[in-house]
Design a protein around this motif. Structure first.
Motif, PDB file in Angstrom:
ATOM      1  N   VAL A  84      47.458  89.149  21.051  1.00 37.84           N
ATOM      2  CA  VAL A  84      47.642  88.084  20.063  1.00 37.84           C
ATOM      3  C   VAL A  84      47.707  86.797  20.869  1.00 37.84           C
ATOM      4  CG1 VAL A  84      49.140  87.124  18.280  1.00 37.84           C
ATOM      5  CG2 VAL A  84      48.890  89.600  18.477  1.00 37.84           C
ATOM      6  N   ASN A  85      46.677  85.978  20.741  1.00 37.58           N
ATOM      7  CA  ASN A  85      46.678  84.708  21.487  1.00 37.58           C
ATOM      8  C   ASN A  85      45.975  83.640  20.657  1.00 37.58           C
ATOM      9  OD1 ASN A  85      43.951  85.197  21.750  1.00 37.58           O
ATOM     10  ND2 ASN A  85      43.983  85.517  23.957  1.00 37.58           N
ATOM     11  N   TYR A  86      45.580  82.529  21.300  1.00 40.58           N
ATOM     12  CA  TYR A  86      45.016  81.387  20.566  1.00 40.58           C
ATOM     13  C   TYR A  86      43.805  81.775  19.714  1.00 40.58           C
ATOM     14  CZ  TYR A  86      41.614  81.591  24.306  1.00 40.58           C
ATOM     15  OH  TYR A  86      40.649  82.033  25.158  1.00 40.58           O
ATOM     16  N   SER A  87      43.080  82.817  20.125  1.00 40.22           N
ATOM     17  CA  SER A  87      41.891  83.191  19.348  1.00 40.22           C
ATOM     18  C   SER A  87      42.005  84.561  18.685  1.00 40.22           C
ATOM     19  CB  SER A  87      40.640  83.150  20.238  1.00 40.22           C
ATOM     20  OG  SER A  87      40.770  84.098  21.275  1.00 40.22           O
ATOM     21  N   HIS A  88      43.084  85.269  18.941  1.00 40.13           N
ATOM     22  CA  HIS A  88      43.284  86.588  18.323  1.00 40.13           C
ATOM     23  C   HIS A  88      44.527  86.554  17.443  1.00 40.13           C
ATOM     24  CE1 HIS A  88      40.543  87.702  21.534  1.00 40.13           C
ATOM     25  NE2 HIS A  88      40.288  88.797  20.858  1.00 40.13           N
ATOM     26  N   LYS A  89      44.263  86.578  16.148  1.00 40.22           N
ATOM     27  CA  LYS A  89      45.362  86.500  15.192  1.00 40.22           C
ATOM     28  C   LYS A  89      46.050  87.863  15.079  1.00 40.22           C
ATOM     29  CE  LYS A  89      45.966  84.263  10.709  1.00 40.22           C
ATOM     30  NZ  LYS A  89      46.759  85.148   9.872  1.00 40.22           N
ATOM     31  N   THR A 222      44.972  81.776  29.597  1.00 39.03           N
ATOM     32  CA  THR A 222      45.892  82.062  28.487  1.00 39.03           C
ATOM     33  C   THR A 222      45.935  80.905  27.480  1.00 39.03           C
ATOM     34  OG1 THR A 222      47.791  81.112  29.632  1.00 39.03           O
ATOM     35  CG2 THR A 222      47.396  83.459  29.967  1.00 39.03           C
ATOM     36  N   LYS A 223      45.587  79.693  27.972  1.00 39.32           N
ATOM     37  CA  LYS A 223      45.659  78.460  27.160  1.00 39.32           C
ATOM     38  C   LYS A 223      47.090  78.142  26.747  1.00 39.32           C
ATOM     39  CE  LYS A 223      41.025  78.415  26.624  1.00 39.32           C
ATOM     40  NZ  LYS A 223      40.374  78.264  27.925  1.00 39.32           N
ATOM     41  N   ILE A 224      48.036  78.731  27.483  1.00 37.59           N
ATOM     42  CA  ILE A 224      49.461  78.451  27.250  1.00 37.59           C
ATOM     43  C   ILE A 224      50.018  77.951  28.572  1.00 37.59           C
ATOM     44  CG2 ILE A 224      51.728  79.492  26.773  1.00 37.59           C
ATOM     45  CD1 ILE A 224      50.238  79.675  24.252  1.00 37.59           C
TER      46      ILE A 224
END
Ligand SMILES: [Zn+2]
Length: 256
Positions: A84-89, A222-224
């Motif tokens: 679950v990340n910026y592109s995976h809801k 990760t874009k985090i």
């Protein structure tokens, strides 16, 4: 006359055969609909049971929530590796299988692993505590709105404020805290990586199935932004492998 008698002779058997076939066909349709309704009903009952056990287990003790693990309704090969990340809801209907530990809610497997890790750390003189673990999508929504409001004080455009907010607080539905597999440790401090607890985790977390989820050298992936306090449960085997190869979850999944 002869022709008419012949017609009458064949008419009744034909009619009989036609009616029988029709009745047979109708019975088949009814039988099919009954079977379908029965299966559908069973599926709905199973889903309702799963959802309610997940909700109740979230509010109760680990012991009383036994049995909810069978409730997992998501089709992933390894539940511990859910991304679950910026592109995976977060998938719709995801059931985090929560239990309550140390005043927070965690996924059952992550909670058991954390308890072991916490005891091992304590016996090495290291104190670990959970600041935040499972967060519902609604709670994430609140945090995200608050973060945008904070950034709005420094940036004139709303879009800019939101873009910055997204680097520190995930959008609702895109935070892995909603999986119950992630936790923030020891007070969410930027200087946590200067503390002995961080050092201890760097050496041992993987042996309990946890990874530092947003490392400093993986921010572009990760874009985090770097979060020394955020740990994610992936299971011992995966955690050790990721640590050994210095891979973040996104990279590790790409290789699989
Ligand atoms: Zn976190």
């Amino acid at each position: 006359m002869e022709k008419q008698r012949k017609k009458r002779k064949y008419f009744l058997p034909f009619l009989g055969a036609f009616v029988s076939l029709f009745v047979f066909f109708v019975c088949c349709v009814i039988l099919f609909l009954e079977i379908y309704a029965y299966r559908d009903g069973r599926e709905k009952a199973a889903n309702a049971g799963a959802a309610s056990s997940a909700v109740s287990s979230g509010r109760s003790s680990p012991q009383s929530s036994a049995g909810a693990s069978s409730a997992a309704a998501i089709a992933v090969t390894d539940q511990n590796l859910i991304l679950v990340n910026y592109s995976h809801k977060l998938p719709d209907g995801y059931l985090p299988d929560l239990v309550s530990v140390y005043g927070v809610q965690l996924n059952r497997r992550a909670a058991a692993a954390y308890q072991k890790m916490n005891s091992a750390a304590a016996s090495d003189g290291i104190s670990l505590w959970i600041s935040s673990a499972y967060r519902s999508v609604e709670r994430q929504e609140e945090l995200f709105r608050q973060e945008i409001a904070d950034y709005s004080k420094s940036y004139s455009s709303q879009g800019e404020a939101q873009a910055y907010a997204e680097q520190s607080v995930a959008r609702p539905g895109y935070s892995e805290h909603a999986t119950g597999l992630a936790m923030d440790l020891n007070g969410v401090r930027n200087d946590f990586d200067e503390m002995p607890a961080f050092q201890w985790l760097s050496e041992h977390a993987q042996d309990y199935g946890f990874i530092l989820r947003y490392p400093k050298d993986k921010q572009n992936i990760t874009k985090i932004k770097y979060e020394p306090w955020h740990y994610r449960y992936v299971g011992v085997e995966h955690a050790q492998s990721m640590k050994e190869k210095n891979l973040c979850l996104e990279e590790y999944l790409d290789l699989r």
